[in-house]
Each structure stands twice: as structure tokens, then as C-alpha cells.
Design a protein around this motif. Structure first.
Motif, PDB file in Angstrom:
ATOM      1  N   GLY A 133       0.792  -1.229   0.000  1.00  0.00           N
ATOM      2  CA  GLY A 133       0.000   0.000   0.000  1.00  0.00           C
ATOM      3  C   GLY A 133       0.824   1.279   0.000  1.00  0.00           C
ATOM      4  O   GLY A 133       0.384   2.320   0.488  1.00  0.00           O
ATOM      5  N   MET A 134       2.041   1.212  -0.560  1.00  0.00           N
ATOM      6  CA  MET A 134       2.926   2.383  -0.521  1.00  0.00           C
ATOM      7  C   MET A 134       3.322   2.889  -1.907  1.00  0.00           C
ATOM      8  O   MET A 134       4.219   3.727  -2.031  1.00  0.00           O
ATOM      9  CB  MET A 134       4.193   2.054   0.280  1.00  0.00           C
ATOM     10  CG  MET A 134       3.971   1.994   1.781  1.00  0.00           C
ATOM     11  SD  MET A 134       3.457   3.580   2.492  1.00  0.00           S
ATOM     12  CE  MET A 134       4.940   4.576   2.225  1.00  0.00           C
ATOM     13  N   LYS A 135       2.643   2.432  -2.937  1.00  0.00           N
ATOM     14  CA  LYS A 135       3.045   2.826  -4.292  1.00  0.00           C
ATOM     15  C   LYS A 135       2.875   4.328  -4.525  1.00  0.00           C
ATOM     16  O   LYS A 135       3.709   4.969  -5.176  1.00  0.00           O
ATOM     17  CB  LYS A 135       2.230   2.048  -5.320  1.00  0.00           C
ATOM     18  CG  LYS A 135       2.787   2.150  -6.728  1.00  0.00           C
ATOM     19  CD  LYS A 135       1.966   1.327  -7.715  1.00  0.00           C
ATOM     20  CE  LYS A 135       2.471   1.553  -9.129  1.00  0.00           C
ATOM     21  NZ  LYS A 135       1.576   0.914 -10.115  1.00  0.00           N
ATOM     22  N   ALA A 136       1.820   4.878  -3.970  1.00  0.00           N
ATOM     23  CA  ALA A 136       1.550   6.308  -4.188  1.00  0.00           C
ATOM     24  C   ALA A 136       2.644   7.195  -3.592  1.00  0.00           C
ATOM     25  O   ALA A 136       2.815   8.338  -4.006  1.00  0.00           O
ATOM     26  CB  ALA A 136       0.190   6.680  -3.598  1.00  0.00           C
ATOM     27  N   GLN A 137       3.384   6.653  -2.620  1.00  0.00           N
ATOM     28  CA  GLN A 137       4.427   7.448  -1.972  1.00  0.00           C
ATOM     29  C   GLN A 137       5.835   7.063  -2.451  1.00  0.00           C
ATOM     30  O   GLN A 137       6.830   7.432  -1.832  1.00  0.00           O
ATOM     31  CB  GLN A 137       4.337   7.278  -0.452  1.00  0.00           C
ATOM     32  CG  GLN A 137       2.981   7.707   0.106  1.00  0.00           C
ATOM     33  CD  GLN A 137       3.021   7.889   1.608  1.00  0.00           C
ATOM     34  OE1 GLN A 137       3.730   8.746   2.129  1.00  0.00           O
ATOM     35  NE2 GLN A 137       2.269   7.064   2.318  1.00  0.00           N
ATOM     36  N   ALA A 138       5.899   6.352  -3.562  1.00  0.00           N
ATOM     37  CA  ALA A 138       7.173   5.788  -4.031  1.00  0.00           C
ATOM     38  C   ALA A 138       8.279   6.827  -4.215  1.00  0.00           C
ATOM     39  O   ALA A 138       9.444   6.546  -3.941  1.00  0.00           O
ATOM     40  CB  ALA A 138       6.946   5.038  -5.342  1.00  0.00           C
ATOM     41  N   ASP A 139       7.926   8.005  -4.680  1.00  0.00           N
ATOM     42  CA  ASP A 139       8.972   8.980  -5.006  1.00  0.00           C
ATOM     43  C   ASP A 139       9.196  10.026  -3.922  1.00  0.00           C
ATOM     44  O   ASP A 139       9.915  11.008  -4.128  1.00  0.00           O
ATOM     45  CB  ASP A 139       8.650   9.640  -6.350  1.00  0.00           C
ATOM     46  CG  ASP A 139       8.753   8.623  -7.492  1.00  0.00           C
ATOM     47  OD1 ASP A 139       9.755   7.878  -7.520  1.00  0.00           O
ATOM     48  OD2 ASP A 139       7.813   8.529  -8.308  1.00  0.00           O
ATOM     49  N   ARG A 140       8.610   9.789  -2.758  1.00  0.00           N
ATOM     50  CA  ARG A 140       8.878  10.684  -1.623  1.00  0.00           C
ATOM     51  C   ARG A 140      10.168  10.234  -0.934  1.00  0.00           C
ATOM     52  O   ARG A 140      10.496   9.041  -0.919  1.00  0.00           O
ATOM     53  CB  ARG A 140       7.746  10.625  -0.606  1.00  0.00           C
ATOM     54  CG  ARG A 140       6.381  11.002  -1.185  1.00  0.00           C
ATOM     55  CD  ARG A 140       5.334  10.993  -0.090  1.00  0.00           C
ATOM     56  NE  ARG A 140       5.465  12.153   0.785  1.00  0.00           N
ATOM     57  CZ  ARG A 140       4.939  12.240   2.007  1.00  0.00           C
ATOM     58  NH1 ARG A 140       4.277  11.223   2.514  1.00  0.00           N
ATOM     59  NH2 ARG A 140       5.097  13.322   2.727  1.00  0.00           N
ATOM     60  N   VAL A 150       6.851   3.824   7.278  1.00  0.00           N
ATOM     61  CA  VAL A 150       8.228   3.307   7.249  1.00  0.00           C
ATOM     62  C   VAL A 150       8.212   1.793   7.460  1.00  0.00           C
ATOM     63  O   VAL A 150       8.902   1.033   6.762  1.00  0.00           O
ATOM     64  CB  VAL A 150       9.101   3.984   8.336  1.00  0.00           C
ATOM     65  CG1 VAL A 150      10.454   3.289   8.465  1.00  0.00           C
ATOM     66  CG2 VAL A 150       9.295   5.465   8.016  1.00  0.00           C
ATOM     67  N   LYS A 151       7.367   1.350   8.383  1.00  0.00           N
ATOM     68  CA  LYS A 151       7.285  -0.084   8.679  1.00  0.00           C
ATOM     69  C   LYS A 151       6.773  -0.869   7.470  1.00  0.00           C
ATOM     70  O   LYS A 151       7.175  -2.006   7.234  1.00  0.00           O
ATOM     71  CB  LYS A 151       6.366  -0.310   9.887  1.00  0.00           C
ATOM     72  CG  LYS A 151       6.927   0.253  11.171  1.00  0.00           C
ATOM     73  CD  LYS A 151       8.076  -0.596  11.637  1.00  0.00           C
ATOM     74  CE  LYS A 151       8.919   0.111  12.658  1.00  0.00           C
ATOM     75  NZ  LYS A 151      10.069  -0.720  13.065  1.00  0.00           N
ATOM     76  N   ARG A 152       5.865  -0.269   6.709  1.00  0.00           N
ATOM     77  CA  ARG A 152       5.382  -0.917   5.489  1.00  0.00           C
ATOM     78  C   ARG A 152       6.498  -1.043   4.455  1.00  0.00           C
ATOM     79  O   ARG A 152       6.612  -2.058   3.765  1.00  0.00           O
ATOM     80  CB  ARG A 152       4.257  -0.096   4.854  1.00  0.00           C
ATOM     81  CG  ARG A 152       2.953  -0.212   5.567  1.00  0.00           C
ATOM     82  CD  ARG A 152       1.969   0.841   5.039  1.00  0.00           C
ATOM     83  NE  ARG A 152       0.772   0.794   5.831  1.00  0.00           N
ATOM     84  CZ  ARG A 152      -0.273   0.018   5.528  1.00  0.00           C
ATOM     85  NH1 ARG A 152      -0.289  -0.672   4.434  1.00  0.00           N
ATOM     86  NH2 ARG A 152      -1.308  -0.030   6.328  1.00  0.00           N
ATOM     87  N   VAL A 153       7.309   0.008   4.355  1.00  0.00           N
ATOM     88  CA  VAL A 153       8.424  -0.029   3.399  1.00  0.00           C
ATOM     89  C   VAL A 153       9.439  -1.091   3.836  1.00  0.00           C
ATOM     90  O   VAL A 153       9.971  -1.837   3.010  1.00  0.00           O
ATOM     91  CB  VAL A 153       9.089   1.359   3.264  1.00  0.00           C
ATOM     92  CG1 VAL A 153      10.303   1.283   2.339  1.00  0.00           C
ATOM     93  CG2 VAL A 153       8.087   2.376   2.736  1.00  0.00           C
ATOM     94  N   GLU A 154       9.673  -1.178   5.146  1.00  0.00           N
ATOM     95  CA  GLU A 154      10.595  -2.209   5.642  1.00  0.00           C
ATOM     96  C   GLU A 154      10.085  -3.604   5.295  1.00  0.00           C
ATOM     97  O   GLU A 154      10.863  -4.506   4.968  1.00  0.00           O
ATOM     98  CB  GLU A 154      10.773  -2.073   7.161  1.00  0.00           C
ATOM     99  CG  GLU A 154      11.619  -0.866   7.543  1.00  0.00           C
ATOM    100  CD  GLU A 154      11.643  -0.591   9.039  1.00  0.00           C
ATOM    101  OE1 GLU A 154      12.277   0.403   9.421  1.00  0.00           O
ATOM    102  OE2 GLU A 154      11.026  -1.351   9.822  1.00  0.00           O
ATOM    103  N   LEU A 155       8.772  -3.762   5.312  1.00  0.00           N
ATOM    104  CA  LEU A 155       8.190  -5.047   4.931  1.00  0.00           C
ATOM    105  C   LEU A 155       8.398  -5.309   3.437  1.00  0.00           C
ATOM    106  O   LEU A 155       8.781  -6.417   3.038  1.00  0.00           O
ATOM    107  CB  LEU A 155       6.698  -5.053   5.300  1.00  0.00           C
ATOM    108  CG  LEU A 155       5.918  -6.347   5.159  1.00  0.00           C
ATOM    109  CD1 LEU A 155       6.578  -7.492   5.931  1.00  0.00           C
ATOM    110  CD2 LEU A 155       4.486  -6.146   5.659  1.00  0.00           C
ATOM    111  N   ALA A 156       8.200  -4.280   2.617  1.00  0.00           N
ATOM    112  CA  ALA A 156       8.430  -4.431   1.171  1.00  0.00           C
ATOM    113  C   ALA A 156       9.884  -4.809   0.899  1.00  0.00           C
ATOM    114  O   ALA A 156      10.177  -5.661   0.050  1.00  0.00           O
ATOM    115  CB  ALA A 156       8.073  -3.138   0.436  1.00  0.00           C
TER     116      ALA A 156
END
Ligand code: ADP
Ligand code: MG
Length: 258
Positions: A133-140, A150-156
């Protein structure tokens, strides 16, 4: 055959038996919670499975292969992943660049990441971000994200190597209750969709009861209970050892201090 089968696993530090002959198994598609008071041996158990620590005794069979004696990198390549906190040094990268870095590492092309991360497998990285669920924030920049994100990105990032087994040591530490539940619901979804297994430690009993398929309880290095969360909750030995006299899961749920 179980994906992971641990038997007679032991580790001492000096005279301290941190993990004292524990046995458990983990199936594909299963989310297993490992709980116990501080110092129970949870992190030591994780570190023996991922190869950071060498066990003194027992066996850890993963996907039919004995892991004891293997190097962490070998174990990782065989499909045992773990979540890491995003390092400070990578906070200046964007969200998608962090995931691309992880893909590079999975491809063993780390040597060239500085020049090539910008275009390396961006689509794959975006696909992983979409799953959390973090695609919309990919370029931030990663540095501006909310803690739960951040925890979601760590999971990815941990998914970049497509692990068959993912180890998560206190994944929800520092998170608010709502964020905790969202992260573990997401984790459970990935477990089901990918048919992978997750072993996680967690202090919030609410999270364990809501999301874990099964739980095991450690106390002073010994495994004292195992089963479905609601059955384990009512085990008198667990109530006594884990919470001490007079403290129960129900009180813990209500936030009563020990
Ligand atoms: P938990 O993660 O359940 O809180 P740990 O596995 O970190 O527990 O620790 C289990 C026991 O082993 C504790 O008594 C701890 O002090 C000890 N221990 C853990 N790591 C080390 C180490 N590297 N050196 C010495 N003792 C350790
Ligand atoms: Mg620990």
C-alpha cells in the motif's frame, strides 16, 4: 513436511541458558507468534534461525535442509528473510529507491548500486510497494514518511528476496495500536497470498489474538506452551509464568500495569 522444524535447540551465554532445548515447527501459510517476557530467549532463537548466532545443540531444518553451521548469507539465499529497520544512511533515498536497493542486494549486484539503483528494477520495486500500500508514496524521500509507513516499506524491502520464511523481531515496537493492527493484517494477507510463513515476536496480546494463527510461549529459555491463541491464553502455566501472579491476559488487554 513442515517448512521449518526446530528440535532440541539450545544456546548458552556463559552459564546462562538463554534457549534451553526448545522444539516447534512452522507451516507454509502460517503466521506464528513467539511471545514471552523480556530475556525469555526470543531474539536468541531468531538469531539462531537466521544464522547470526550458532546454536550449541539441536537442529533447525528449513525446507529439508539443516541450517545450523550455515552462514547468514547462505540461509538468506535459501529463503529465510528478516525485517530490518531502514538505516539512517538510506533515509535520504526515496521510498522506491530503498526497495530497488533491496532488489539489487537480492540479485547480488550491490557493487554497482550507486550508479544503477535509479533504473534497476523500478517496476519490480513499485510492484512490491503496491503490495504494502505504498506505491503512491514511491517517489517521496523515506525521511518524511510517517512511522507506520516506514514499517510498510521495511516489509516491502524484506519481501524483495521473496522469502519463504520471514522473521520479524518486534515489528510493531513503537507503533500505536491502530498502526500495529494494520501492519499485522497486511502481514497476514501477504502470508496467505504468497503461501509464505512468518515468525514474529510481539508484546501486544491484542495483536497476537487478532492476527496470529498459532503462538508459542517462551519463559527463561523454555517453551512452556503452544497452540491457538485463545487456548494458550487460558493455560494456567502461561498466566502464571508470563504475567506473574494476579496478572492475566484479560488484565493485560485492559492495560493494567504489572
Ligand atoms: P528476548 O528477546 O526474549 O528478550 P534474548 O534472546 O535477547 O531475550 O535474551 C535471552 C537471554 O540471553 C537473556 O538473559 C539475555 O541477557 C541473554 N543474552 C542475549 N544475547 C546475549 C549475548 N550476546 N551475550 C550474552 N548474553 C546474551
Ligand atoms: Mg528480543
Amino acid at each position: 513436511m513442515s517448512l521449518l522444524r526446530v528440535e532440541g535447540l539450545g544456546k548458552s551465554f556463559g552459564g546462562n541458558r538463554a534457549v534451553d532445548g526448545i522444539a516447534f515447527s512452522l507451516e507454509r501459510g502460517e503466521l506464528l507468534a513467539l511471545i514471552g517476557p523480556n530475556g525469555a530467549g526470543k531474539s536468541t532463537t531468531f538469531d539462531m534461525v537466521n544464522g547470526q548466532l550458532r546454536a550449541d545443540s539441536g537442529s533447525i531444518v528449513f525446507d529439508g535442509v539443516e541450517l545450523i553451521g550455515r552462514k547468514p548469507r547462505d540461509i538468506w539465499r535459501r529463503g529465510v528473510g528478516r525485517t530490518f529497520q531502514i538505516a539512517e544512511t538510506f533515509a535520504s533515498l526515496t521510498v522506491v529507491e530503498n526497495v530497488q536497493m533491496a532488489l539489487l542486494s537480492a540479485d547480488a549486484k550491490l557493487y554497482s548500486f550507486l550508479s544503477r539503483a535509479a533504473d534497476h528494477r523500478r517496476d519490480d520495486a513499485l510492484a512490491l510497494l503496491e503490495q504494502v500500500g505504498m506505491k503512491a508514496q514511491a517517489d517521496r524521500p523515506s525521511s518524511v514518511l510517517a512511522y507506520g509507513d516506514v514499517k510498510r516499506v521495511e516489509l516491502a524491502i524484506a519481501m524483495a528476496n521473496a522469502p519463504k520464511l520471514l522473521l520479524m523481531d518486534e515489528p510493531t515496537a513503537g507503533m500505536a495500536p491502530k498502526e500495529r493492527n494494520e501492519l499485522m493484517a497486511l502481514t497476514k494477507r501477504l502470508v496467505v497470498e504468497r503461501g509464505m510463513a512468518v515468525l514474529f515476536t510481539e508484546h501486544s496480546m491484542d495483536v497476537v489474538f487478532a492476527h496470529a494463527d498459532r503462538m508459542i510461549v517462551l519463559a527463561r529459555g523454555r517453551l512452556i506452551a503452544e497452540g491457538r491463541p485463545l487456548d494458550v491464553r487460558d493455560d494456567p502455566q502461561v498466566q502464571a509464568v508470563y504475567f506473574g501472579s494476579g496478572r492475566t491476559f484479560e488484565k493485560a488487554k485492559a492495560g493494567v500495569a504489572s
